[in-house]
Design a protein around this motif. Structure first.
Motif, short mmCIF file in Angstrom:
data_model
loop_
_atom_site.label_atom_id
_atom_site.label_comp_id
_atom_site.label_asym_id
_atom_site.label_seq_id
_atom_site.Cartn_x
_atom_site.Cartn_y
_atom_site.Cartn_z
N PHE A 157 -2.19 -2.56 -8.11
CA PHE A 157 -1.69 -4.07 -7.37
C PHE A 157 -2.07 -5.07 -8.05
O PHE A 157 -3.04 -4.92 -9.03
N THR B 130 -6.27 -3.95 -8.28
CA THR B 130 -6.86 -2.63 -7.60
C THR B 130 -5.99 -1.38 -8.29
O THR B 130 -4.77 -1.43 -8.09
N PRO C 151 -10.96 10.59 1.34
CA PRO C 151 -11.50 9.67 2.02
C PRO C 151 -10.80 8.48 2.14
O PRO C 151 -9.67 8.11 1.32
N SER C 152 -10.85 7.21 3.01
CA SER C 152 -10.30 6.11 3.22
C SER C 152 -10.16 5.44 1.77
O SER C 152 -11.05 5.29 0.98
N ALA D 292 -5.21 1.78 -7.37
CA ALA D 292 -4.83 2.53 -5.98
C ALA D 292 -4.34 3.93 -6.22
O ALA D 292 -4.90 4.96 -5.60
N ASN E 210 -3.71 -7.31 -7.38
CA ASN E 210 -5.14 -8.00 -7.63
C ASN E 210 -6.04 -7.07 -8.45
O ASN E 210 -7.12 -7.25 -8.41
N CYS F 69 -8.27 6.14 -0.82
CA CYS F 69 -8.38 6.95 -2.29
C CYS F 69 -6.62 6.92 -2.62
O CYS F 69 -6.44 7.87 -3.56
N GLY F 70 -6.00 6.45 -2.02
CA GLY F 70 -4.65 6.23 -2.44
C GLY F 70 -3.65 7.18 -1.84
O GLY F 70 -2.39 7.34 -2.15
N LYS F 71 -4.00 7.91 -0.79
CA LYS F 71 -2.94 8.85 0.03
C LYS F 71 -1.62 7.81 0.42
O LYS F 71 -0.61 8.39 0.22
N SER F 72 -1.93 6.87 1.27
CA SER F 72 -0.88 5.92 1.69
C SER F 72 -0.04 5.55 0.49
O SER F 72 1.35 5.54 0.63
N THR F 73 -0.63 4.99 -0.45
CA THR F 73 0.09 4.43 -1.48
C THR F 73 0.96 5.42 -2.42
O THR F 73 1.97 5.48 -2.53
P1 ADP Z 1 -5.71 5.51 1.75
O1 ADP Z 1 -4.44 6.05 2.32
O2 ADP Z 1 -6.27 6.89 1.07
O3 ADP Z 1 -6.74 5.19 2.79
P2 ADP Z 1 -4.49 3.42 0.25
O4 ADP Z 1 -3.42 3.99 -0.30
O5 ADP Z 1 -4.10 2.75 1.62
O6 ADP Z 1 -5.66 4.61 0.75
O7 ADP Z 1 -5.40 2.10 -0.64
C1 ADP Z 1 -5.74 2.81 -1.95
C2 ADP Z 1 -6.47 1.50 -2.54
O8 ADP Z 1 -5.57 0.54 -2.79
C3 ADP Z 1 -7.39 0.98 -1.68
O9 ADP Z 1 -8.58 0.38 -2.45
C4 ADP Z 1 -6.96 -0.20 -1.07
O10 ADP Z 1 -7.55 -1.25 -0.52
C5 ADP Z 1 -5.82 -0.58 -2.08
N1 ADP Z 1 -4.64 -1.24 -1.39
C6 ADP Z 1 -3.84 -0.67 -0.82
N2 ADP Z 1 -2.66 -1.62 -0.47
C7 ADP Z 1 -2.86 -2.76 -1.35
C8 ADP Z 1 -2.28 -3.70 -1.50
N3 ADP Z 1 -0.96 -4.05 -0.98
N4 ADP Z 1 -2.79 -4.91 -2.44
C9 ADP Z 1 -3.83 -4.38 -2.78
N5 ADP Z 1 -4.73 -3.55 -2.84
C10 ADP Z 1 -4.08 -2.45 -1.95
#
Ligand code: ADP
Length: 274
Positions: free
Chosen positions: A29, A33, A54-55, A35, A31, A57-61
């Motif tokens: 991202f 990160t 765990p929360s 992901a 910033n 870890c990039g699952k949603s991404t």
């Molecule tokens: P999960 O689904 O496993 O909980 P995410 O895919 O939501 O994990 O997030 C993975 C990492 O990317 C986390 O550290 C989260 O804070 C970061 N992250 C997710 N979306 C964004 C974004 N739009 N901008 C910056 N960091 C992000």
């Protein structure tokens, strides 16, 4: 000889035809990160795969990149031969989020009709399909209800019907039942399995529950955080159909133990340089 009584005779990998190919995918991202890092994965048509971890870890991404909602920073993702997000038919993918995200002022029918309305279908043209989708999730009698009149589980069913109304081949589910009580969650787990089988779907299901991932999946992809990445890819040998009796079997307990150990081990993989 395939088992004719069952849509997914070997737990979903029968076809061995790739639907999704992720090759060396990174997502960083703005910033800084990271992901997802270096994620490579092939998912075959008909599989039921869980992304477990765990929360953070990039699952949603990962799921959002597969759907095309997010772009990749490096690497490539193809879905059915098209780069993610570039399929000529956006209806190929259904997406279900943790929140049902229904329009509160619209009826159940209107909510499920919405994706077809956005594709230019009139109510009349769409009504049979909306009714079919509602029947799929057991809500045929609730077309005229409003979301506030429904339980949390029923609202989630509406959300699933809305994802299914375009007849997708791939269903992406992002912790859809995390906010529900255990009984409702178990029931919806069974409903999703039934949909998967009856509709010949490929499902990717994001969860942080070991039990849920084992109950549902033919394969569990275990992820770890900082940076988000795949650390285990576990094929589960347990067959289908799965039901309440399966939860009582030694095979289920053994699979839970296997996956749980893999998940615990993710803490050993933390790369402190990132
Ligand atoms: P999960 O689904 O496993 O909980 P995410 O895919 O939501 O994990 O997030 C993975 C990492 O990317 C986390 O550290 C989260 O804070 C970061 N992250 C997710 N979306 C964004 C974004 N739009 N901008 C910056 N960091 C992000």
């Amino acid at each position: 000889m395939p088992d004719q009584s069952h849509g997914h005779p070997d737990g979903g990998r029968a076809g061995q035809t790739a639907l999704i190919e992720m090759i060396d995918v990174d997502k960083e991202f703005a910033n800084g990160t990271v992901a997802v890092r270096d994620m490579s994965l092939v998912i075959n048509k008909g599989e039921f795969v869980s992304f477990l971890g765990p929360s953070g870890c990039g699952k949603s991404t990962a799921l959002k990149m597969i759907s095309g909602l997010l772009s990749v920073s490096n690497g490539s993702i193809t879905v059915n031969g098209h780069l993610a997000g570039q399929s000529p038919d956006a209806s190929d993918i259904g997406y279900v989020f943790q929140e049902a995200n229904l329009l509160p002022w619209a009826t159940v029918f209107e909510n499920v009709y919405l994706p077809l309305k956005l594709r230019g279908l009139s109510r009349k043209e769409a009504s049979a399909r909306v009714e079919e989708a509602l029947a799929m999730v057991g809500l045929a009698k609730f077309a005229k209800s409003y979301p506030r009149q429904l339980s949390g589980g029923m609202r989630m069913r509406v959300s699933i019907a809305r994802a299914m109304v375009t007849k997708p081949k791939l269903l992406l589910m992002d912790e859809p039942f995390a906010a529900l009580d255990e009984m409702t969650r178990a029931k919806l787990n069974d409903d999703v399995l039934q949909l998967w089988e009856s509709q010949g779907l490929t499902v990717i299901f994001v969860t942080h529950s070991v039990f849920e991932s084992v109950y549902l999946s033919s394969r569990v992809v275990v992820m770890a955080a900082r940076p988000g990445r795949v650390v285990h890819d576990i094929a589960l040998g347990d067959g289908y159909p799965r039901n309440a009796a399966y939860r009582m079997t030694a095979a289920y307990t053994e699979s839970c133990r296997l996956v749980s150990n893999a998940l615990e081990g993710t803490m050993d993989h933390v790369d402190l340089n990132h």
